[in-house]
Design a protein around this motif. Structure first.
Motif, PDB file in Angstrom:
ATOM      1  N   LYS A  13       0.835  -1.204   0.000  1.00 25.56           N
ATOM      2  CA  LYS A  13       0.000   0.000   0.000  1.00 25.56           C
ATOM      3  C   LYS A  13       0.875   1.262   0.000  1.00 25.56           C
ATOM      4  N   ILE A  14       1.956   1.234   0.780  1.00 28.63           N
ATOM      5  CA  ILE A  14       2.829   2.409   0.855  1.00 28.63           C
ATOM      6  C   ILE A  14       3.514   2.659  -0.479  1.00 28.63           C
ATOM      7  N   VAL A  15       3.964   1.585  -1.142  1.00 27.62           N
ATOM      8  CA  VAL A  15       4.638   1.755  -2.431  1.00 27.62           C
ATOM      9  C   VAL A  15       3.703   2.426  -3.437  1.00 27.62           C
ATOM     10  N   GLY A  16       2.449   1.967  -3.478  1.00 26.92           N
ATOM     11  CA  GLY A  16       1.495   2.594  -4.384  1.00 26.92           C
ATOM     12  C   GLY A  16       1.242   4.048  -4.048  1.00 26.92           C
ATOM     13  N   MET A  17       1.156   4.357  -2.752  1.00 30.71           N
ATOM     14  CA  MET A  17       0.876   5.732  -2.354  1.00 30.71           C
ATOM     15  C   MET A  17       2.076   6.639  -2.579  1.00 30.71           C
ATOM     16  N   LEU A  18       3.276   6.081  -2.547  1.00 30.96           N
ATOM     17  CA  LEU A  18       4.456   6.896  -2.862  1.00 30.96           C
ATOM     18  C   LEU A  18       4.389   7.392  -4.307  1.00 30.96           C
ATOM     19  N   GLY A  19       3.909   6.536  -5.214  1.00 30.08           N
ATOM     20  CA  GLY A  19       3.742   6.968  -6.601  1.00 30.08           C
ATOM     21  C   GLY A  19       2.710   8.070  -6.721  1.00 30.08           C
ATOM     22  N   VAL A  20       1.612   7.941  -5.973  1.00 29.43           N
ATOM     23  CA  VAL A  20       0.577   8.989  -5.973  1.00 29.43           C
ATOM     24  C   VAL A  20       1.162  10.296  -5.440  1.00 29.43           C
ATOM     25  N   ALA A  21       1.983  10.204  -4.384  1.00 33.27           N
ATOM     26  CA  ALA A  21       2.587  11.411  -3.807  1.00 33.27           C
ATOM     27  C   ALA A  21       3.520  12.080  -4.815  1.00 33.27           C
ATOM     28  N   PHE A  22       4.296  11.300  -5.566  1.00 34.52           N
ATOM     29  CA  PHE A  22       5.200  11.883  -6.556  1.00 34.52           C
ATOM     30  C   PHE A  22       4.406  12.662  -7.607  1.00 34.52           C
ATOM     31  N   LEU A  23       3.313  12.084  -8.102  1.00 33.83           N
ATOM     32  CA  LEU A  23       2.486  12.780  -9.093  1.00 33.83           C
ATOM     33  C   LEU A  23       1.892  14.057  -8.506  1.00 33.83           C
ATOM     34  N   GLY A  24       1.401  13.971  -7.255  1.00 38.57           N
ATOM     35  CA  GLY A  24       0.835  15.156  -6.620  1.00 38.57           C
ATOM     36  C   GLY A  24       1.852  16.264  -6.461  1.00 38.57           C
ATOM     37  N   GLY A  25       3.081  15.912  -6.072  1.00 36.89           N
ATOM     38  CA  GLY A  25       4.122  16.920  -5.939  1.00 36.89           C
ATOM     39  C   GLY A  25       4.503  17.550  -7.268  1.00 36.89           C
ATOM     40  N   PHE A  26       4.570  16.733  -8.335  1.00 38.84           N
ATOM     41  CA  PHE A  26       4.910  17.274  -9.651  1.00 38.84           C
ATOM     42  C   PHE A  26       3.833  18.242 -10.133  1.00 38.84           C
ATOM     43  N   ILE A  27       2.556  17.855  -9.994  1.00 39.33           N
ATOM     44  CA  ILE A  27       1.462  18.716 -10.455  1.00 39.33           C
ATOM     45  C   ILE A  27       1.403  20.002  -9.645  1.00 39.33           C
ATOM     46  N   LEU A  28       1.918  19.971  -8.421  1.00 38.64           N
ATOM     47  CA  LEU A  28       1.912  21.166  -7.587  1.00 38.64           C
ATOM     48  C   LEU A  28       2.666  22.312  -8.252  1.00 38.64           C
ATOM     49  N   ASN A  29       3.634  22.002  -9.116  1.00 33.74           N
ATOM     50  CA  ASN A  29       4.353  23.055  -9.839  1.00 33.74           C
ATOM     51  C   ASN A  29       3.446  23.866 -10.754  1.00 33.74           C
ATOM     52  N   LEU A  30       2.325  23.283 -11.160  1.00 33.45           N
ATOM     53  CA  LEU A  30       1.431  23.933 -12.106  1.00 33.45           C
ATOM     54  C   LEU A  30       0.278  24.656 -11.422  1.00 33.45           C
ATOM     55  N   MET A  31       0.208  24.604 -10.098  1.00 28.96           N
ATOM     56  CA  MET A  31      -0.915  25.185  -9.371  1.00 28.96           C
ATOM     57  C   MET A  31      -0.710  26.687  -9.183  1.00 28.96           C
ATOM     58  N   PRO A  32      -1.811  27.445  -9.021  1.00 24.54           N
ATOM     59  CA  PRO A  32      -1.695  28.909  -8.921  1.00 24.54           C
ATOM     60  C   PRO A  32      -0.913  29.384  -7.712  1.00 24.54           C
ATOM     61  N   CYS A  33      -0.849  28.586  -6.658  1.00 16.38           N
ATOM     62  CA  CYS A  33      -0.095  29.020  -5.476  1.00 16.38           C
ATOM     63  C   CYS A  33       1.385  29.198  -5.781  1.00 16.38           C
ATOM     64  N   VAL A  34       1.896  28.426  -6.732  1.00 14.18           N
ATOM     65  CA  VAL A  34       3.321  28.462  -7.032  1.00 14.18           C
ATOM     66  C   VAL A  34       3.654  29.576  -8.019  1.00 14.18           C
ATOM     67  N   LEU A  35       2.650  30.169  -8.625  1.00 19.08           N
ATOM     68  CA  LEU A  35       2.909  31.197  -9.638  1.00 19.08           C
ATOM     69  C   LEU A  35       3.708  32.383  -9.102  1.00 19.08           C
TER      70      LEU A  35
END
Length: 680
Positions: A279-301
């Motif tokens: 379960k942790i291995v799968g969620m680590l992949g989800v966390a990586f995607l979430g962190g990458f997409i965070l670069n595109l969010m308005p808060c980071v602008l």
């Protein structure tokens, strides 16, 4: 309503053999009944507390759940009574707007075993009964009941069959019902998994959990296997209920399937080995995607200015310098995420609510961020230069590296802090998983979020020729630096607005004046006339005095939002009331510091068909303002396994448990949820 209930209703008001008179109210009626007409010679009597409830009304089980209280009986004044014990038939679950309660509707008899002092003497029983009936509203009930049974041979009364019918519904050890507990086991995420086998198969099972310290559990997720001969229940403890963890005390597990029931007391076993890792291995992949997409969010602008200048500043530099600079930025991100993980662990250990971005609920953090952003803006305007260590200055000298390693590291850390008011796709899932687990999982997930967010920096570090191909720095960068400094000033203004909403106009104005004085002194310094320098000093003193003494804060609770005239204030009670009235309810958990929340409102909620739908007569919009800490809102989010915002859910006759919407709203998602919730 059953035929018996209909016949019984005709008898209300007329005393029946071996029964008390009915006690009536607007919600129904209650009486005391006996299975025998006389006391007999066993010294024990089988009685029953019979409720007839009007349509829609319910009473509560011995463990009522999130609200309510069960019926209780005071036998004071009774003659020849040693003691009495209530048995509880299998309850039903009532799920309304996130509230889980257990009880009974229509008709129910609570069996009561009475032990007599002297079997040869008659029994004069007086029962003072307190209970709560609920529909949309809850009404306490009280009944004073009296039942006399003479001495003599005990013969079956007209109520004997009725009492026996409900006695058969009292859960036992499960042997006669073909039910057997396989395991009660903790999951890797701190939840509980209960496995039960059945023969004949189960059709519509449910699980009710009780513990001595009043630890509550959410509605279980149910999976039927082997054609219903095996059922798996999975649930989580409700935050801030009970003491300690799952292993501290045994659980009373009541499994119900229609009139079948099993009640067992069980300790909780450790989680299965191996399942936690997968379960942790799968969620680590989800966390990586979430962190990458965070670069595109308005808060980071707002941090885009630092990213752009850092990238351009590397144009024409040596590859090793480019690589070192971007590795330093990635390190700043990773260290910041490690700090966020450590803070989350510390806050949770202290027993406080924890979530993604909650540091923006703290005025001191906002003040620090305003100061940092103001200083960064002043640096971009050329008002001052941040002195670097000699090694850093030498590393950048002559190579176009105008920031040095410390500057790149700070840019990465700065980007992380400004990203926290945003919730990107996959981010909420990963953070919710982490914050519901232990310390190792929190650090693992947060560090993987950091790795995902820093992945663009790592790509350029791996292929520095990307930065080398950009235009070389020149005089045009002075104009660009000033424009991007203006972006940071606008960001500081937004944070001041959030600070004002949280701490009051006095504090917001003081900090704003302080920062204006800083910009004046740094920007113009000696060129300012003496009177202007004096005014700047006064602004500094005024700001410092205000920060030292604080100021009046706005009231946070109880003030409904008037934005667009759409919102009513959120509460679980308001939610349950609206759903109980057949309304469709749109819940928005938001905050002034949550940029994604404001983007959702501006692009979806306040526009077109969605705005029209939310203003329909059968729709209620509730706003939960999480700008300041609120334990009720935090508990509501935790009930869905969420620890960050935005969060939106839609309730209604067709969705009493709520339909959770994605972090980034779309017209289609909202309209579809409203339609599904509207259909019963």
């Amino acid at each position: 309503m059953t035929v018996f209930l209909g016949l019984g209703s005709l008898a209300w008001g007329a005393p029946a053999s071996a029964s008390s008179d009915w006690s009536h109210n607007d919600q129904g009626a209650v009486r005391l009944i006996s299975a025998v007409t006389a006391v007999g010679d066993s010294g024990r009597l089988q009685l029953g507390l019979e409720f007839h409830l009007k349509p829609g009304w319910k009473i509560y089980w011995r463990s009522p759940g999130d609200a309510g209280f069960p019926p209780s009986i005071d036998w004071k004044g009774s003659d020849n009574l040693a003691d009495a014990m209530i048995a509880w038939p299998a309850p039903h679950r009532f799920s309304v707007s996130g509230l889980e309660t257990m009880g009974y509707k229509d008709e129910v008899v609570l069996p009561i075993v009475v032990r007599l002092n002297d079997p040869a003497q008659p029994a004069a029983l007086k029962a003072s009964v307190d209970y709560l009936t609920c529909d949309v509203l809850c009404v306490p009930g009280h009944a004073d009941l009296a039942l006399e049974l003479p001495a003599g041979a005990a013969e079956a009364s007209p109520q004997a069959h009725l009492i026996s019918r409900f006695l058969a519904q009292v859960p036992s050890d499960g042997a006669l019902q073909g039910l057997s507990l396989v395991t009660a086991q903790a999951t890797e995420g701190g939840g509980l998994k209960v496995v039960v086998t059945a023969n004949p198969p189960l059709s519509n099972p449910d699980l009710f959990i009780e513990r001595a310290d009043q630890m509550l559990f959410g509605k279980p997720r149910i999976r039927l296997q082997q054609g219903g001969k095996r059922v798996v229940f999975e649930t989580f403890p409700v935050p801030k209920t009970g003491e300690g963890d799952l292993f501290d005390k045994p659980l009373t597990l009541t499994v119900v399937d229609g009139s079948r029931g099993m009640e067992v007391v069980s300790d909780v076993a450790q989680a299965e080995p191996g399942s936690r890792l997968s379960k942790i291995v799968g969620m680590l992949g989800v966390a990586f995607l979430g962190g990458f997409i965070l670069n595109l969010m308005p808060c980071v602008l707002p941090v885009l200015s630092l990213k752009v200048l850092g990238l351009i500043g590397h144009a024409g530099a040596e590859r090793r310098v480019i690589r070192a600079g971007f590795l330093a930025s990635a390190a700043g991100i990773m260290v910041s995420f490690a700090g966020l993980a450590a803070a989350a662990v510390a806050v949770r250990s202290a027993g406080a609510a924890v979530g993604w971005g909650i540091q923006f609920q703290q005025p001191l953090f906002l003040v620090a961020m305003v100061v940092l952003i103001t200083l960064f803006a002043a640096n971009l305007f050329g008002f001052f230069e941040i002195p670097l260590p000699q090694w850093a200055a030498e590393a950048g000298k002559g190579r176009g590296d105008s920031h040095g390693m410390a500057g790149h590291f700070a840019a990465g850390a700065f980007a992380t802090l400004l990203a926290t008011p945003c919730s990107a796709p996959f981010l909420g899932t990963a953070v919710g998983f982490a914050l519901s687990r232990g310390t190792p999982e929190i650090f693992a997930i947060f560090l993987m979020l950091g790795l995902g967010m820093s992945s663009p920096y790592l790509v350029i570090a791996a292929w520095p020729q990307i930065a080398q191909r950009l235009p070389r720095p020149g005089r045009w960068m002075i104009v660009l630096r000033r424009l991007l400094g203006g972006v940071l000033v606008a960001t500081a203004g937004w944070l001041l607005a959030v600070l004002t909403a949280e701490a009051g106009t006095w504090t917001g104005s003081a900090v704003g004046g302080l920062m204006l004085a800083v910009l004046l002194i740094l920007g113009f310094g000696r060129r300012l006339p003496a009177i202007a320098r004096g005014a700047a000093v006064v602004l500094l003193g005024f700001g410092g005095l205000a920060l030292a003494n604080g100021g009046p804060s706005r009231p946070i609770q109880g003030a409904p939002s008037e934005i667009k005239g759409l919102w009513a204030p959120f509460s679980k009670e308001a939610l349950a009331k609206s759903v109980g009235e057949g309304k469709v309810v749109f819940v928005d958990v938001t905050a002034d510091w949550c940029i994604t929340c404001q983007v959702n409102k501006a692009t979806v909620v306040y526009r077109g068909k969605v705005a029209d739908s939310l203003r329909a007569p059968d729709v209620v919009a509730l706003e939960a303002d999480w700008t300041r800490p609120d334990d009720d809102i935090a508990a509501y989010l935790a009930g869905f396994g969420r620890y960050g915002i935005p969060f939106n859910a839609v309730y209604g006759p067709g969705a009493p448990d709520g339909i959770v919407l994605p972090e980034l709203l779309t017209d289609e998602a909202v309209l579809d949820a409203l339609e599904k919730a509207r259909r019963p």
